[in-house]
Write a protein that holds these residues in place. Structure first.
Motif, short mmCIF file in Angstrom:
data_model
loop_
_atom_site.label_atom_id
_atom_site.label_comp_id
_atom_site.label_asym_id
_atom_site.label_seq_id
_atom_site.Cartn_x
_atom_site.Cartn_y
_atom_site.Cartn_z
N PHE A 65 -45.96 -9.02 -16.67
CA PHE A 65 -47.00 -8.84 -17.68
C PHE A 65 -47.15 -7.36 -18.00
O PHE A 65 -46.81 -6.48 -17.20
N PHE A 66 -47.66 -7.09 -19.18
CA PHE A 66 -47.88 -5.72 -19.64
C PHE A 66 -49.37 -5.40 -19.56
O PHE A 66 -50.21 -6.23 -19.89
N THR A 67 -49.67 -4.16 -19.14
CA THR A 67 -51.06 -3.76 -19.01
C THR A 67 -51.23 -2.25 -19.20
O THR A 67 -50.30 -1.47 -18.93
N GLU A 72 -53.35 0.69 -8.90
CA GLU A 72 -52.13 0.72 -8.12
C GLU A 72 -51.66 -0.70 -7.83
O GLU A 72 -52.48 -1.62 -7.66
N THR A 73 -50.33 -0.89 -7.76
CA THR A 73 -49.79 -2.25 -7.55
C THR A 73 -50.24 -2.83 -6.21
O THR A 73 -50.44 -4.04 -6.09
N GLY A 74 -50.39 -1.99 -5.21
CA GLY A 74 -50.86 -2.49 -3.91
C GLY A 74 -52.26 -3.07 -4.00
O GLY A 74 -52.56 -4.11 -3.41
N LYS A 75 -53.13 -2.38 -4.77
CA LYS A 75 -54.49 -2.88 -4.96
C LYS A 75 -54.49 -4.14 -5.82
O LYS A 75 -55.29 -5.05 -5.61
N MET A 76 -53.56 -4.18 -6.80
CA MET A 76 -53.42 -5.40 -7.60
C MET A 76 -53.09 -6.59 -6.71
O MET A 76 -53.67 -7.66 -6.85
N MET A 77 -52.13 -6.38 -5.81
CA MET A 77 -51.69 -7.47 -4.94
C MET A 77 -52.84 -7.98 -4.07
O MET A 77 -53.04 -9.20 -3.93
N LEU A 90 -49.11 -14.48 -4.22
CA LEU A 90 -48.28 -13.41 -4.75
C LEU A 90 -47.53 -12.78 -3.58
O LEU A 90 -48.16 -12.31 -2.62
N THR A 91 -46.20 -12.78 -3.62
CA THR A 91 -45.41 -12.28 -2.50
C THR A 91 -44.75 -10.93 -2.78
O THR A 91 -44.25 -10.28 -1.87
N TYR A 92 -44.74 -10.51 -4.06
CA TYR A 92 -44.09 -9.25 -4.42
C TYR A 92 -44.68 -8.74 -5.72
O TYR A 92 -44.98 -9.54 -6.62
N ILE A 93 -44.86 -7.44 -5.81
CA ILE A 93 -45.32 -6.83 -7.07
C ILE A 93 -44.80 -5.40 -7.15
O ILE A 93 -44.76 -4.69 -6.14
N ASP A 94 -44.36 -5.00 -8.33
CA ASP A 94 -43.87 -3.64 -8.52
C ASP A 94 -43.78 -3.37 -10.01
O ASP A 94 -43.82 -4.29 -10.83
#
Length: 246
Positions: A65-67, A72-77, A90-94
């Motif tokens: 997705f675009f945002t 930070e991606t860690g906080k998103m996860m 959710l197992t992966y985000i980057d």
């Protein structure tokens, strides 16, 4: 705009598939978009690599997705996993390149169908398998599956009603194996039609039960007639395992 790439796993038992529906938001995409929109304060559209059907599971479904959010991606996860239902994770985000598209950039998708062929259905795996009793010849199933390899029109193996869309797909590999009382049918292809793998599995099971021959599957493929293919196997046994990218 940031392009965020994610991998999800989910138990699809109580969901109406991946794709958001106008009259029903009980979908994986719907749950995720609502959550991400709340997290970012934006109207988020999530692009999925595959449109899993109602009741189908995923070990690794890739999406993006675009945002404009600077979170930070860690906080998103942490946020996403805190608020997702317990049967979605959710197992992966980057961050991905701006051009990454989870569906268009996919080289192949790997699905596995699991059949419980025990003397009785296993209570603890029943949500993730399809129970089929009796003798099943997996060697015959493999022979039949080999006829489906390559690029073909899979008209006979889909419930897709539109005649405008092509039914041509490339099947790279199908393997049939048995471990204990479980039979695994693993498919790798460049894409799959609506209910295609469940119909192929139902047809292969007819071969395994010696109701039809492996050569009959070749004839069904060539005939392009859905009415002569096998029944559609239950959704509970199907799981998206992996997506390959270039």
């Amino acid at each position: 705009m940031r392009n965020i790439k994610m991998s999800l796993q989910f138990d699809g038992t109580r969901y109406s598939g991946w794709q958001r529906l106008k009259d029903n938001d009980n979908t994986i995409q719907g749950k995720l978009e609502d959550l991400l929109s709340k997290m970012t304060g934006e109207n988020i559209n999530v692009i999925g690599c595959s449109r899993t059907d109602k009741g189908v599971h995923a070990k690794s479904l890739i999406c993006n997705f675009f945002t404009k959010s600077d979170m930070e991606t860690g906080k998103m996860m942490s946020y996403i996993n805190h608020y997702l239902p317990e049967d979605i994770a959710l197992t992966y985000i980057d961050e991905a390149s701006e051009r990454f598209h989870s569906r268009h950039n996919a080289k192949s998708k790997i699905y596995r169908y699991t059949i419980d062929n025990g003397a009785h259905q296993d209570v603890f795996s029943r949500k993730f398998t399809s129970y089929v009793n009796g003798n099943i010849d997996t060697a015959l199933m493999q022979r039949a599956a080999d006829y489906l390899l390559g690029t073909h029109d899979f008209d006979a193996f889909t419930t897709m009603k539109s005649k405008k869309k092509s039914c041509k797909r490339t099947m790279m590999n199908i393997s049939v194996s048995k471990k204990g009382s479980l039979i695994y049918v693993t498919y790798e292809g460049d894409g799959f039609l609506h209910n295609m793998l469940r119909i192929i599995t139902g047809t292969l099971l007819r071969v395994g039960k010696r109701e039809i021959s492996p050569e009959d599957v070749a004839k069904i493929l060539q005939g392009k007639d859905r009415s002569v293919a096998g029944p559609m196997a239950e959704s509970s046994g199907l799981c998206l395992m992996q997506v390959e990218y270039n």
